[in-house]
Every structure is written in structure tokens, then in C-alpha cells.
Design an enzyme around this catalytic site. Structure first.
Site, PDB file in Angstrom:
ATOM      1  CD  GLU A 278      -9.868  -0.666   1.696  1.00 55.88           C
ATOM      2  OE1 GLU A 278     -10.336  -0.144   0.674  1.00 55.88           O
ATOM      3  OE2 GLU A 278      -9.608  -0.027   2.732  1.00 55.88           O
TER       4      GLU A 278
ATOM      5  NE  ARG B 275      -0.726  -8.004   5.442  1.00 55.86           N
ATOM      6  CZ  ARG B 275       0.564  -8.267   5.450  1.00 55.86           C
ATOM      7  NH1 ARG B 275       1.021  -9.330   6.099  1.00 55.86           N
ATOM      8  NH2 ARG B 275       1.427  -7.476   4.833  1.00 55.86           N
TER       9      ARG B 275
ATOM     10  CG  ASP C 109      -2.984   2.351   2.552  1.00 55.62           C
ATOM     11  OD1 ASP C 109      -3.635   1.401   3.005  1.00 55.62           O
ATOM     12  OD2 ASP C 109      -2.785   3.400   3.174  1.00 55.62           O
TER      13      ASP C 109
END
Length: 395
Positions: A290, A288, A25
Site C-alpha cells: 500500500e 507492492r 503498514d
């Protein structure tokens, strides 16, 4: 904390991010914040709840400081409740459905309900998905109790979505880097990697734990051509532990272990520019989440996407949605091999991942060409930051 004067004070944007899984994130929001500041000259305040994890991809960051500035982005420690004065700007983004602090929501609501004031544009930046329903949900408003609208912004792979993060000069920089093999060899040397020859096969590994990775690496030991696996300390190495002569916790960057024709190299952590260059320099990337998933696509190299596991295997639905669009114009034998190796890796199927890796190797040249063509097709003319700026203007 002191409250803001109830007028829109500046034209800055606020982005709030809670760190999940260490790098995903914050990786996305940090790239977005930098691009908005560099290419659109927008003052950006990035509020982050875990500066220690953030510092792994921004080594100059001091986790002990409440406020600091890098790449023209103001970075704030997001404590709950806020202990830094909040002044509303023109846009506030809650990344990936993180919950805004009550103080911030209170300021937004009061600005919305007070005459002669301008409330910020309030957006929820969602996770990237290739699922069909994203097209219909992108850009929809949700009316909050105060009456203000919060807009849902969905990244995606077609013109009906919010687009994909890509800096303006990224592809040119990648092409220049990949045109000269000396660049990758210099990078490997800088990272402390020894014994890699220019024609050796190099695979970067940044995955979650998976027995499929253990099986792949066991197979790589038996290959006729030397192969180098580059792995940072972290979750991937847990799967490799049975193959190593030392405890994973004792590993240090720069160490390497030769097992048959496989050499495993322990990578140091790097910043985002360094990570991009690593992906550009490898022949195959296992990624892996995003942020690294998208950067692997921009690297124009074949890859495996180890998607974040979800309840009831819903992550496999997301994986299959992406595989459909990625393989849309691929020949059946290439598409089958690539899709099956991705599914086997995500399901931890050791035998299947080995079998389909062998099939993948037999079609690697056309797969490499497809990986080279894909980034321009996926971009669909405009990147996420460009579409986001225009979305704010239109809404």
C-alpha cells in the site's frame, strides 16, 4: 504497567501499528504520524510491535529502546501486555484492524462510563481500496460492549472516502526534483550506482516474488537501449536468483551485474524521503503493498502494482477496482496494455507479461502524460490527514 488517571490527560493522539510484511503498514502509519505532527502540530504517540523492521525505513531508530522521539513523534515499543504507562489522549487509532492492548481498551471504556471524563475518539484506520463498497462503509460507527463507538475510517480515491496520504509540499518538492536531471544523477551516485547515463531507462523494483519479474528481466537483456533495474535486498531478488551468478544471500548493496543490455543494481535500504526521491528519479516503478503503491502514484511515473496476495485471488478484485478508476479516461490501447501487464505480473504469467510489456512500450509517452496528470485528479482536493482531523472534529 501503571494505569492512567481516569481523566483525559492530554490532547495527544495514539496510533497503534503491528508490522506486517516488514514495511507496508508501518510505512503508512509513520507517514501519517509525521504529517499530523508537522502540519497540524498534534502530539503523536506511535506504538509499534516490531521496531527492528521499522528501523529499516527509519535508520536512526534504535530497536533496543522502549521510547524515543523522531520528527516530533514519540515512538513506543508495543509489547503485549504493555510495559509502558498508558495515558489516554484525545484520539486513539488502531491501524489496519490491529487489536488494541487490553489495558488501552480498559482505559477507554472506563473514561467512557465515568462522569466528568472525556473518552478518546476511537478509530480503525482501514486499508486503501478503490472498491465501490468503501464509499458506503467509510465513517460508519461500531458500538462496543461498553457503549463507546469505534469509527471505521477508509482511505480512498473520491470525496466520499477518507482520502489519500500526501504531505502538503510533496508535489512541489517532486516537481523541483524532476525539473533538474542532475538531481537523479546525484542520487544514483549517492546510492553507489555506477554506469547509469542520463538518458538510460531506469526501473525500480520493489515487488513480491513473481516469475513474471524473471521473464521481464530476461526480456530486458535483449532490448536495444540500455536499461537499469534497481532492486533492494529482499523478496524481489528471489525471483531474480536464476539470472545471477552468485547466491542471493551473498549480495551486497552497490553490487551490479551486466546481462546483455540489462544492468541489475543492488540497492541499499533507504528512509522514506530517499524512497520517494528514488521513485521520482526512475522512468518506471514496480511497487507492492500500500505505501509504495501510493508513493508510486505521487511520483507521476508509470508503474506496476504488485498487490499483496490474498485467499481466493481476492487481491485481483482490488487490483481491477483500481485499474477501472486509473484508466477511466485512457484510450483503449493504452488502458489495455497497462491493465494486462499489471494482471500478468500479479498472476505470474511469464509469456503474457512479456507480450504486454512490449505493447506498453509502444504507448509509453501518453502513459507518462497520464501518470503526470493522475496525482491531482486522485487527490480530490484534500489529503487523508486533513480529512482525518476534520472527521475527528465532526464526530
Amino acid at each position: 504497567m501503571t494505569t492512567a488517571k481516569l481523566t483525559q490527560a492530554t490532547k495527544h493522539w495514539d496510533i497503534f501499528c503491528t508490522v506486517v510484511d516488514n514495511y507496508g503498514d508501518i510505512g503508512v502509519t509513520w507517514r501519517l504520524a509525521k504529517q499530523l505532527a508537522a502540519e497540524y502540530h498534534i502530539p503523536v504517540n506511535l506504538w509499534v510491535d516490531d521496531l527492528h523492521s521499522f528501523s529499516h525505513i527509519l535508520p536512526s531508530l534504535n530497536p533496543a529502546l522502549r521510547q524515543q522521539t523522531f520528527n516530533s513523534v514519540n515512538i513506543f515499543q508495543w509489547n503485549n501486555p504493555l510495559d509502558i504507562s498508558y495515558v489516554a489522549g484525545s484520539v486513539v487509532i488502531e491501524a489496519f484492524a490491529c487489536e488494541l492492548p487490553e489495558q488501552v481498551k480498559s482505559v477507554i471504556d472506563k473514561l467512557h462510563n465515568q462522569a466528568q471524563s472525556v473518552a478518546p475518539h476511537w478509530l480503525n484506520l482501514e486499508y486503501l481500496s478503490a472498491e465501490d463498497w468503501v464509499d458506503g462503509c467509510h465513517g460508519l460507527p461500531s458500538t462496543q460492549p461498553s457503549g463507546i463507538k469505534k469509527w471505521f475510517y477508509f482511505p480512498g480515491f473520491n470525496r466520499k472516502t477518507g482520502g489519500l496520504i500526501r504531505e502538503k509540499n510533496l508535489f512541489n518538492e517532486r516537481d523541483q526534483w524532476q525539473a533538474n536531471p542532475n538531481n537523479k544523477m546525484a542520487l544514483f551516485k549517492q546510492l553507489g550506482l555506477r554506469g547509469i547515463h542520463v538518458d538510460d531507462t531506469v526501473v525500480s523494483v520493489f515487488s513480491y516474488e513473481s516469475p513474471a519479474l524473471t521473464a521481464l528481466m530476461a526480456q530486458w537483456q535483449t532490448l536495444a537501449k540500455p536499461i537499469h533495474a534497481l532492486i533492494p535486498k529482499g523478496r524481489s531478488l528471489t525471483s531474480v536468483a536464476p539470472l545471477l551468478p552468485v547466491d542471493v544471500n551473498d549480495l551486497m548493496p552497490g553490487q551490479q551485474f551486466k546481462m546483455g543490455n540489462l544492468t541489475l543494481h543492488i540497492l541499499p535500504m533507504t528512509d522514506q524521503i530517499g524512497f520517494d526521491r528514488l521513485l521520482w528519479s526512475c522512468d518506471f516503478n514496480i511497487v507492492r503493498g500500500e505505501d509504495s503503491f501510493l508513493r508510486a502514484q505521487w511520483a507521476a511515473k508509470p508503474f506496476i502494482w504488485h498487490i499483496y496476495p490474498q485467499e481466493d485471488d481476492y487481491h485481483l478484485v482490488k487490483l481491477q477496482a483500481f485499474m477501472r478508476i486509473y484508466c477511466d479516461n485512457l484510450a483503449a490501447e493504452i488502458s489495455t496494455a497497462w491493465c494486462e501487464v499489471n494482471l500478468a505480473f500479479n498472476q505470474g504469467d511469464q509469456q503474457a507479461v512479456v507480450n504486454y510489456w512490449q505493447q506498453l512500450h509502444s504507448v509509453i509517452l501518453p502513459l507518462q502524460q497520464h501518470a503526470l496528470n493522475w496525482p491531482n485528479n486522485a487527490l480530490n482536493d484534500a489529503d487523508l490527514a486533513s480529512r482525518l482531523v476534520q472527521f475527528v472534529k465532526n464526530s
